[in-house]
Design a protein around this motif. Structure first.
Motif, PDB file in Angstrom:
ATOM      1  N   THR A 119      36.783  31.572  26.632  1.00 50.09           N
ATOM      2  CA  THR A 119      37.117  30.445  27.300  1.00 50.09           C
ATOM      3  C   THR A 119      38.080  30.750  28.191  1.00 50.09           C
ATOM      4  OG1 THR A 119      38.526  29.637  25.437  1.00 50.09           O
ATOM      5  CG2 THR A 119      36.421  28.763  25.500  1.00 50.09           C
ATOM      6  N   PHE A 120      38.244  30.013  29.343  1.00 53.32           N
ATOM      7  CA  PHE A 120      39.517  30.136  30.274  1.00 53.32           C
ATOM      8  C   PHE A 120      40.876  29.773  29.321  1.00 53.32           C
ATOM      9  CE2 PHE A 120      36.768  30.253  33.664  1.00 53.32           C
ATOM     10  CZ  PHE A 120      37.079  31.163  34.499  1.00 53.32           C
ATOM     11  N   GLY A 121      41.742  30.429  29.419  1.00 56.63           N
ATOM     12  CA  GLY A 121      43.120  30.406  28.784  1.00 56.63           C
ATOM     13  C   GLY A 121      43.260  31.583  27.696  1.00 56.63           C
ATOM     14  N   ASN A 122      41.952  32.231  27.392  1.00 56.28           N
ATOM     15  CA  ASN A 122      41.888  33.422  26.512  1.00 56.28           C
ATOM     16  C   ASN A 122      41.425  34.563  27.529  1.00 56.28           C
ATOM     17  OD1 ASN A 122      42.603  32.220  24.278  1.00 56.28           O
ATOM     18  ND2 ASN A 122      40.616  31.336  24.057  1.00 56.28           N
ATOM     19  N   LYS A 123      41.102  34.595  28.751  1.00 54.61           N
ATOM     20  CA  LYS A 123      40.455  35.575  29.503  1.00 54.61           C
ATOM     21  C   LYS A 123      41.592  36.332  29.963  1.00 54.61           C
ATOM     22  CE  LYS A 123      36.490  35.452  31.757  1.00 54.61           C
ATOM     23  NZ  LYS A 123      35.609  35.776  30.985  1.00 54.61           N
ATOM     24  N   LYS A 124      41.382  37.883  30.392  1.00 50.92           N
ATOM     25  CA  LYS A 124      42.290  38.532  30.815  1.00 50.92           C
ATOM     26  C   LYS A 124      42.269  38.744  32.278  1.00 50.92           C
ATOM     27  CE  LYS A 124      42.410  41.810  26.929  1.00 50.92           C
ATOM     28  NZ  LYS A 124      41.569  42.616  26.165  1.00 50.92           N
ATOM     29  N   THR A 125      43.343  38.640  32.923  1.00 56.79           N
ATOM     30  CA  THR A 125      43.318  38.740  34.508  1.00 56.79           C
ATOM     31  C   THR A 125      42.554  39.743  35.008  1.00 56.79           C
ATOM     32  OG1 THR A 125      45.514  37.718  34.523  1.00 56.79           O
ATOM     33  CG2 THR A 125      44.704  38.658  36.534  1.00 56.79           C
ATOM     34  N   ASN A 126      42.781  41.043  34.609  1.00 53.58           N
ATOM     35  CA  ASN A 126      41.750  42.067  35.103  1.00 53.58           C
ATOM     36  C   ASN A 126      40.219  41.760  34.866  1.00 53.58           C
ATOM     37  OD1 ASN A 126      43.876  43.521  36.453  1.00 53.58           O
ATOM     38  ND2 ASN A 126      44.024  44.918  34.698  1.00 53.58           N
ATOM     39  N   ASP A 127      39.818  41.221  33.724  1.00 52.42           N
ATOM     40  CA  ASP A 127      38.566  40.862  33.394  1.00 52.42           C
ATOM     41  C   ASP A 127      38.020  40.043  34.423  1.00 52.42           C
ATOM     42  OD1 ASP A 127      38.548  42.880  31.161  1.00 52.42           O
ATOM     43  OD2 ASP A 127      38.860  41.064  29.782  1.00 52.42           O
ATOM     44  N   ILE A 128      38.637  38.941  34.753  1.00 48.17           N
ATOM     45  CA  ILE A 128      38.335  37.997  35.617  1.00 48.17           C
ATOM     46  C   ILE A 128      38.286  38.608  37.018  1.00 48.17           C
ATOM     47  CG2 ILE A 128      39.002  35.872  36.986  1.00 48.17           C
ATOM     48  CD1 ILE A 128      40.423  35.043  34.451  1.00 48.17           C
ATOM     49  N   ILE A 129      38.985  39.475  37.611  1.00 49.55           N
ATOM     50  CA  ILE A 129      39.091  40.103  38.640  1.00 49.55           C
ATOM     51  C   ILE A 129      37.789  41.061  38.678  1.00 49.55           C
ATOM     52  CG2 ILE A 129      40.001  41.999  40.196  1.00 49.55           C
ATOM     53  CD1 ILE A 129      42.670  40.673  39.231  1.00 49.55           C
ATOM     54  N   ASN A 130      37.431  41.871  37.810  1.00 47.73           N
ATOM     55  CA  ASN A 130      36.556  42.874  37.780  1.00 47.73           C
ATOM     56  C   ASN A 130      35.090  42.091  37.956  1.00 47.73           C
ATOM     57  OD1 ASN A 130      37.992  45.144  37.708  1.00 47.73           O
ATOM     58  ND2 ASN A 130      38.085  45.206  35.514  1.00 47.73           N
ATOM     59  N   GLU A 131      34.849  40.819  37.195  1.00 46.83           N
ATOM     60  CA  GLU A 131      33.839  40.087  36.975  1.00 46.83           C
ATOM     61  C   GLU A 131      33.382  39.697  38.423  1.00 46.83           C
ATOM     62  OE1 GLU A 131      34.514  37.583  33.562  1.00 46.83           O
ATOM     63  OE2 GLU A 131      34.910  39.252  32.454  1.00 46.83           O
ATOM     64  N   PHE A 132      34.377  38.985  39.006  1.00 42.50           N
ATOM     65  CA  PHE A 132      34.067  38.681  40.499  1.00 42.50           C
ATOM     66  C   PHE A 132      33.867  39.675  41.312  1.00 42.50           C
ATOM     67  CE2 PHE A 132      35.532  34.521  39.006  1.00 42.50           C
ATOM     68  CZ  PHE A 132      34.778  33.536  39.892  1.00 42.50           C
ATOM     69  N   ASN A 133      34.281  40.922  41.240  1.00 38.15           N
ATOM     70  CA  ASN A 133      34.329  41.859  42.014  1.00 38.15           C
ATOM     71  C   ASN A 133      32.717  42.401  41.992  1.00 38.15           C
ATOM     72  OD1 ASN A 133      36.865  42.069  43.106  1.00 38.15           O
ATOM     73  ND2 ASN A 133      37.621  43.784  41.828  1.00 38.15           N
ATOM     74  N   LEU A 134      32.325  42.471  40.770  1.00 38.08           N
ATOM     75  CA  LEU A 134      30.849  42.918  40.591  1.00 38.08           C
ATOM     76  C   LEU A 134      29.731  41.846  41.108  1.00 38.08           C
ATOM     77  CD1 LEU A 134      29.108  45.509  39.781  1.00 38.08           C
ATOM     78  CD2 LEU A 134      29.263  44.526  37.547  1.00 38.08           C
ATOM     79  N   ASN A 135      29.986  40.478  40.660  1.00 42.04           N
ATOM     80  CA  ASN A 135      29.009  39.643  40.748  1.00 42.04           C
ATOM     81  C   ASN A 135      29.115  38.949  42.196  1.00 42.04           C
ATOM     82  OD1 ASN A 135      28.371  39.935  38.146  1.00 42.04           O
ATOM     83  ND2 ASN A 135      29.426  38.452  37.284  1.00 42.04           N
ATOM     84  N   THR A 136      30.249  38.803  43.000  1.00 37.13           N
ATOM     85  CA  THR A 136      30.454  38.242  44.025  1.00 37.13           C
ATOM     86  C   THR A 136      30.872  38.946  45.167  1.00 37.13           C
ATOM     87  OG1 THR A 136      30.960  36.095  42.814  1.00 37.13           O
ATOM     88  CG2 THR A 136      31.290  36.239  45.212  1.00 37.13           C
ATOM     89  N   VAL A 137      31.963  39.839  44.878  1.00 32.31           N
ATOM     90  CA  VAL A 137      32.604  40.460  45.992  1.00 32.31           C
ATOM     91  C   VAL A 137      31.690  41.575  46.239  1.00 32.31           C
ATOM     92  CG1 VAL A 137      34.651  41.974  46.884  1.00 32.31           C
ATOM     93  CG2 VAL A 137      34.863  39.768  45.567  1.00 32.31           C
ATOM     94  N   ALA A 138      31.232  42.288  45.708  1.00 27.22           N
ATOM     95  CA  ALA A 138      30.323  43.597  45.933  1.00 27.22           C
ATOM     96  C   ALA A 138      28.950  42.916  46.658  1.00 27.22           C
ATOM     97  CB  ALA A 138      29.885  44.407  44.801  1.00 27.22           C
ATOM     98  N   PRO A 139      28.431  42.239  46.168  1.00 24.22           N
ATOM     99  CA  PRO A 139      27.120  41.589  47.049  1.00 24.22           C
ATOM    100  C   PRO A 139      27.443  41.007  48.322  1.00 24.22           C
ATOM    101  CG  PRO A 139      27.025  40.642  44.573  1.00 24.22           C
ATOM    102  CD  PRO A 139      28.347  41.380  44.987  1.00 24.22           C
ATOM    103  N   SER A 140      28.454  40.386  48.489  1.00 26.36           N
ATOM    104  CA  SER A 140      28.983  39.948  49.876  1.00 26.36           C
ATOM    105  C   SER A 140      29.321  41.081  50.886  1.00 26.36           C
ATOM    106  CB  SER A 140      30.278  39.233  49.613  1.00 26.36           C
ATOM    107  OG  SER A 140      30.060  37.961  48.830  1.00 26.36           O
ATOM    108  N   ILE A 141      29.830  42.122  50.476  1.00 33.53           N
ATOM    109  CA  ILE A 141      30.125  43.322  51.286  1.00 33.53           C
ATOM    110  C   ILE A 141      28.734  43.744  51.602  1.00 33.53           C
ATOM    111  CG2 ILE A 141      31.365  45.400  51.382  1.00 33.53           C
ATOM    112  CD1 ILE A 141      33.732  44.102  49.576  1.00 33.53           C
TER     113      ILE A 141
END
Length: 184
Positions: A84-106
């Motif tokens: 749940t949010f509040g327990n997630k690590k900042t780097n995990d959030i960044i990596n998940e968005f990088n792979l799932n959203t940023v990479a496909p966008s680029i």
């Protein structure tokens, strides 16, 4: 006409099976992933970690002849840390968005730059998820990032008549990610 498929996450799960299917159908396949186990004369492996955004700038797609058709399949994705949010690590959030959203966008941007003038109507297929359509507890970044991928697909269709983009929802597939979900 020669068919070319550009597939991310080609080393396992859906991406690997799509790569093998396209090869069986006579396509030339360019796979983009961290590892590879496919050995085929028409498979070209491009080793890259798509969650590292600096790697994305150096990806070049192949030049096409006039009679060639190309399809980009943004398959690489990760559910990340199931928490749940509040327990997630900042780097995990960044990596998940990088792979799932940023990479496909680029990669979509690079694909459009490379092929928008093609007469053979290039296709983009974004592998999304039913999680893009509804909130699932402890899957927050996965739900958000897949919803963003769906919006990217809609934007591409709005902006580019010569390229067709699709978001597809494969449903529950018995992959390593599904095993991780069941084990959590």
């Amino acid at each position: 006409m020669k068919n070319i498929a550009l597939i991310t996450g080609s080393s396992k799960g859906i991406g690997k099976q799509l790569s093998l299917l396209f090869l069986q159908k006579g396509y030339t396949v360019f796979g983009y992933s961290r590892t590879n186990s496919i050995k085929h004369k028409n498979f070209y492996f491009n080793q890259t970690d798509l969650s590292c955004t600096q790697n994305l700038e150096s990806i070049c797609f192949p030049k096409l002849d006039e009679d060639e058709h190309v399809c980009l399949i943004n398959n690489a994705g990760e559910i990340g840390e199931i928490d749940t949010f509040g327990n997630k690590k900042t780097n995990d959030i960044i990596n998940e968005f990088n792979l799932n959203t940023v990479a496909p966008s680029i990669l979509c941007n690079t694909f459009i730059k490379s092929y928008q003038g093609q007469s053979n109507h290039p296709i983009i297929i974004n592998i999304s998820s039913g999680a893009a359509l509804r909130p699932i507890e402890s899957w927050g970044t996965y739900c958000q990032s897949k919803a963003a991928l769906d919006m990217l697909t809609k934007i591409i269709n709005k902006e580019h008549n010569s390229i067709k983009a699709y978001s597809i929802y494969p449903g529950v597939v018995n992959t390593e990610m599904q095993k991780k979900i069941r084990d959590t």
